[in-house]
Write a protein that holds these residues in place. Structure first.
Motif, PDB file in Angstrom:
ATOM      1  N   ASP A  99     -47.390 -26.372  10.360  1.00  0.00           N
ATOM      2  CA  ASP A  99     -47.712 -27.203   9.195  1.00  0.00           C
ATOM      3  C   ASP A  99     -46.747 -28.376   9.109  1.00  0.00           C
ATOM      4  O   ASP A  99     -45.932 -28.588  10.002  1.00  0.00           O
ATOM      5  N   TRP A 100     -46.858 -29.113   8.028  1.00  0.00           N
ATOM      6  CA  TRP A 100     -46.056 -30.337   7.920  1.00  0.00           C
ATOM      7  C   TRP A 100     -44.569 -30.035   7.887  1.00  0.00           C
ATOM      8  O   TRP A 100     -43.752 -30.781   8.439  1.00  0.00           O
ATOM      9  N   LEU A 101     -44.188 -28.910   7.267  1.00  0.00           N
ATOM     10  CA  LEU A 101     -42.762 -28.595   7.190  1.00  0.00           C
ATOM     11  C   LEU A 101     -42.214 -28.242   8.572  1.00  0.00           C
ATOM     12  O   LEU A 101     -41.067 -28.545   8.897  1.00  0.00           O
ATOM     13  N   ASP A 102     -43.045 -27.584   9.372  1.00  0.00           N
ATOM     14  CA  ASP A 102     -42.620 -27.303  10.747  1.00  0.00           C
ATOM     15  C   ASP A 102     -42.350 -28.592  11.513  1.00  0.00           C
ATOM     16  O   ASP A 102     -41.333 -28.722  12.203  1.00  0.00           O
ATOM     17  N   LEU A 104     -41.608 -31.484  10.272  1.00  0.00           N
ATOM     18  CA  LEU A 104     -40.413 -32.128   9.736  1.00  0.00           C
ATOM     19  C   LEU A 104     -39.158 -31.496  10.331  1.00  0.00           C
ATOM     20  O   LEU A 104     -38.170 -32.178  10.641  1.00  0.00           O
ATOM     21  N   LEU A 105     -39.225 -30.190  10.526  1.00  0.00           N
ATOM     22  CA  LEU A 105     -38.085 -29.478  11.066  1.00  0.00           C
ATOM     23  C   LEU A 105     -37.871 -29.805  12.537  1.00  0.00           C
ATOM     24  O   LEU A 105     -36.725 -29.927  12.998  1.00  0.00           O
ATOM     25  N   ALA A 108     -36.147 -33.019  12.566  1.00  0.00           N
ATOM     26  CA  ALA A 108     -34.745 -32.862  12.159  1.00  0.00           C
ATOM     27  C   ALA A 108     -33.909 -32.328  13.319  1.00  0.00           C
ATOM     28  O   ALA A 108     -32.771 -32.747  13.541  1.00  0.00           O
ATOM     29  N   LEU A 143     -42.419 -39.723   7.703  1.00  0.00           N
ATOM     30  CA  LEU A 143     -43.312 -40.010   6.573  1.00  0.00           C
ATOM     31  C   LEU A 143     -44.696 -39.430   6.816  1.00  0.00           C
ATOM     32  O   LEU A 143     -45.370 -38.979   5.882  1.00  0.00           O
ATOM     33  N   ALA A 144     -45.120 -39.444   8.066  1.00  0.00           N
ATOM     34  CA  ALA A 144     -46.433 -38.884   8.388  1.00  0.00           C
ATOM     35  C   ALA A 144     -46.499 -37.415   7.986  1.00  0.00           C
ATOM     36  O   ALA A 144     -47.537 -36.931   7.526  1.00  0.00           O
ATOM     37  N   LEU A 146     -45.150 -36.050   5.473  1.00  0.00           N
ATOM     38  CA  LEU A 146     -45.275 -35.910   4.015  1.00  0.00           C
ATOM     39  C   LEU A 146     -46.565 -36.517   3.483  1.00  0.00           C
ATOM     40  O   LEU A 146     -46.757 -36.620   2.268  1.00  0.00           O
ATOM     41  N   ASP A 147     -47.436 -36.908   4.384  1.00  0.00           N
ATOM     42  CA  ASP A 147     -48.584 -37.739   4.011  1.00  0.00           C
ATOM     43  C   ASP A 147     -49.430 -37.147   2.891  1.00  0.00           C
ATOM     44  O   ASP A 147     -49.815 -37.845   1.957  1.00  0.00           O
ATOM     45  N   LEU A 149     -48.715 -34.922   0.706  1.00  0.00           N
ATOM     46  CA  LEU A 149     -48.004 -34.357  -0.439  1.00  0.00           C
ATOM     47  C   LEU A 149     -48.135 -35.243  -1.665  1.00  0.00           C
ATOM     48  O   LEU A 149     -48.197 -36.470  -1.546  1.00  0.00           O
ATOM     49  N   PRO A 150     -48.166 -34.617  -2.836  1.00  0.00           N
ATOM     50  CA  PRO A 150     -48.306 -35.390  -4.076  1.00  0.00           C
ATOM     51  C   PRO A 150     -46.977 -35.979  -4.510  1.00  0.00           C
ATOM     52  O   PRO A 150     -46.429 -35.613  -5.544  1.00  0.00           O
ATOM     53  N   LYS A 156     -40.660 -39.782  -1.398  1.00  0.00           N
ATOM     54  CA  LYS A 156     -40.751 -39.426   0.018  1.00  0.00           C
ATOM     55  C   LYS A 156     -39.538 -39.954   0.783  1.00  0.00           C
ATOM     56  O   LYS A 156     -38.906 -39.237   1.562  1.00  0.00           O
TER      57      LYS A 156
END
Lengths: 241, 241
Positions: A99-102, A104-105, A108, A143-144, A146-147, A149-150, A156
Motif C-alpha cells: 500500500d501507500w505506506l509501504d 513511503l517506507l 525512506a 507525494l505520489a 500520499l495522493d 489521502l484526505p 502533505k
DNA sequence: CTGGTTCTGCGATCGCTGTTCGCAGTATTG
DNA sequence: CAATACTGCGAACAGCGATCGCAGAACCAG
C-alpha cells in the motif's frame, strides 16, 4: 551593446538550476558542473564536508581556485550540486509492492541508504535544504504515495518533511554507533574521561548505575518500548505547540 | 622547576570540565568562564551561531581576541560552555504528576522550549554533542524516568538519544514554520522561484498539484496521520538495520 | 581571412576566521 | 624582597571564501 554588469548582478540571485551552464561563445570550458560535483563528493566521502574547500576541489581537478567560480557562484552552490548528484543513487525499483505506506517506507529506506553512504549529507541538511531536479523527482514520488489521502497540500509536504528528518535522525544514530566501533576521535576520549569522572563523583546516581551496566543492548522488548516512547512523545510534543 | 610545556600540551587534550579555572597565583582574571558563555549566548541568540567569533565575543567583553584563550582552549570549548549554560533554564518543577512516561514528556517539552529560545542549539547538536554538568543533570533526570523499566543501560541511553533527536527535529520544524512568516532570506527567494518554475514544467506532476493547493494546513485527522506515518516509519527503519 | 566580441583560466589579492607567540605587567608566594 | 606564575594582549600566521582584472582562446559577422 549588451551591458553585462546588469545581467551578472541579477544572475547572482538566481538559483543555479535556472542559470544556463554556458552560452556558446568563447573557449570550451575545461569541465562541467557535474564534474565539479563529482570531485566534491569524492572529497566529502573521504574526508568530510569540511574538506570540500574551493582550493581542494580545484586541486583535485588540476585547476585553480578562482576557476571554479566560472561554474558556481558560491561554495554553497557547489554543495547544492553535490547533494543533488547523490540523489541519483536512489532507486525506485522496489515500489508498488504494497500500500501507500509501504511505498513511503521503501523511499525512506532508499534515502537512509544514501545518507549512510554519504554521511556529510547530514551536515548539509543541518544548515540548509538544497533542492535540485533529482531531489524534486524524489519528492514527487513521495507525494505520489500520499495522493489519495484526505490531506491538504501543505500537510502533505509537512508530513514528508517530518519523515525526512526522522530518516536523518536515525541515520545519524546509526553512523554514531558504527563510529564508536572505530578508534580515535581525540575529543571523544576527553568527553568519555569527563563522563567517567562525573559518574564517579556520585552526583548523577542514575548515570552511574547505567554506565556500570555493561550488558548487551537491543532486545525485542526494547524496540517495542522505543515505539511506545516515541509515539507518545510525538503526540505530546505536537499537542504542545 | 615545574615544566609548564608538558602540563599545557597535556591539558589541551583534557575536557574543560576537568580543567581548573585558575590556580591562585598571578593577577585576578578579568572575567570567568561563565561570563564568557553569557556573552557568547547573547551573540548567538541575536545573530546566530556564526556570529560567535572570538573577536566578536572579545569585543563584547571589552577585551582582545587572544585573551579569551586564557579561559578556553578553542572556540568549540566556548560553544560547549554556551550549550551547558542554557541548560540551566530547564525547570524540573513539573515532574512527578504522572507515570514515568509523563515525566519523560515533561522533560522533553522543557528541552524543546530551550531549543526554541536558542535556535543555534540545533546547529550545535548537528555537529557535536557537548556534555557538561548541567547536561548531565538533565540526562540523569531522564534516566530516573526509565529506572524501573526492564532495559539494559545502553538501551536506556539510546532511547533517550532517539527521543532527544526527535525533540530537535520537531523544534527545527517549528522554527522553520515561524521563519516562513518573516521576510526574505535572499536564497529562499531563489529556491522558491526554481520551485515554481519546476512545477510549471509539468515534470513533477504531484508537486505541481500540491503547490496549487493553497488550502489551510493542520487538522485533527492530519495529526493522527502523522502519528501513523511516523510510528510505522520508525518501526520499518529500526527493523532495517 | 580578419577584426571584434565574448567567453575562459587564473595569479594576485582582499577580508575574515581560529589560533599562536612572546612580551610587559601584576599579584601571590617563600 | 626577590622569584614565581599567572594575566592581558599586540602582532602575526595559515587557511578560508570570494573578487578583480588581464592574457589568451574560440566563435561570429563581414
Amino acid at each position: 551593446m549588451a551591458e553585462q554588469s546588469e545581467q551578472q548582478s541579477e544572475q547572482s540571485e538566481v538559483s543555479i538550476w535556472l542559470r544556463p551552464a554556458r552560452s556558446g561563445r568563447g573557449p570550451a570550458p575545461a569541465f562541467d558542473r557535474d564534474r565539479l560535483a563529482e570531485a566534491g563528493v569524492a572529497l566529502a566521502d573521504a574526508q568530510g564536508l569540511a574538506a570540500v574547500t574551493m582550493r581542494a576541489v580545484a586541486q583535485s581537478l588540476g585547476s585553480a581556485p578562482a576557476s571554479l567560480y566560472r561554474y558556481v557562484a558560491t561554495r554553497d552552490e557547489l554543495v547544492e550540486l553535490m547533494t543533488d548528484r547523490v540523489n541519483a543513487e536512489i532507486s525506485y525499483a522496489g515500489l508498488g509492492a504494497g500500500d501507500w505506506l509501504d511505498d513511503l517506507l521503501v523511499l525512506a529506506r532508499e534515502a537512509r541508504a544514501v545518507c549512510l553512504r554519504h554521511p556529510w549529507l547530514l551536515d548539509v541538511f543541518a544548515s540548509s535544504a538544497p533542492v535540485g531536479p533529482r531531489t524534486l523527482a524524489y519528492l514527487d514520488r513521495c507525494l505520489a504515495c500520499l495522493d489519495e489521502l484526505p490531506l491538504g497540500g501543505k500537510d502533505k509536504l509537512e508530513a514528508i518533511a517530518v519523515l525526512q528528518s526522522l530518516v536523518a535522525s536515525l541515520a545519524r544514530a546509526e553512523l554514531a554507533k558504527q563510529l564508536d566501533a572505530t578508534e580515535p576521535p581525540p575529543w571523544r576520549r576527553a568527553r568519555d574521561e569527563y563522563l567517567r569522572h562525573a559518574a564517579a563523583t556520585g552526583e548523577y546516581p542514575h548515570l552511574t548505575t547505567v554506565l556500570k551496566d555493561a550488558g548487551p543492548a537491543g532486545s525485542k522488548s526494547a524496540d517495542e518500548l522505543f515505539d511506545r516512547i516515541v509515539t507518545r512523545a510525538l503526540r505530546g510534543l505536537l499537542l504542545a505547540r
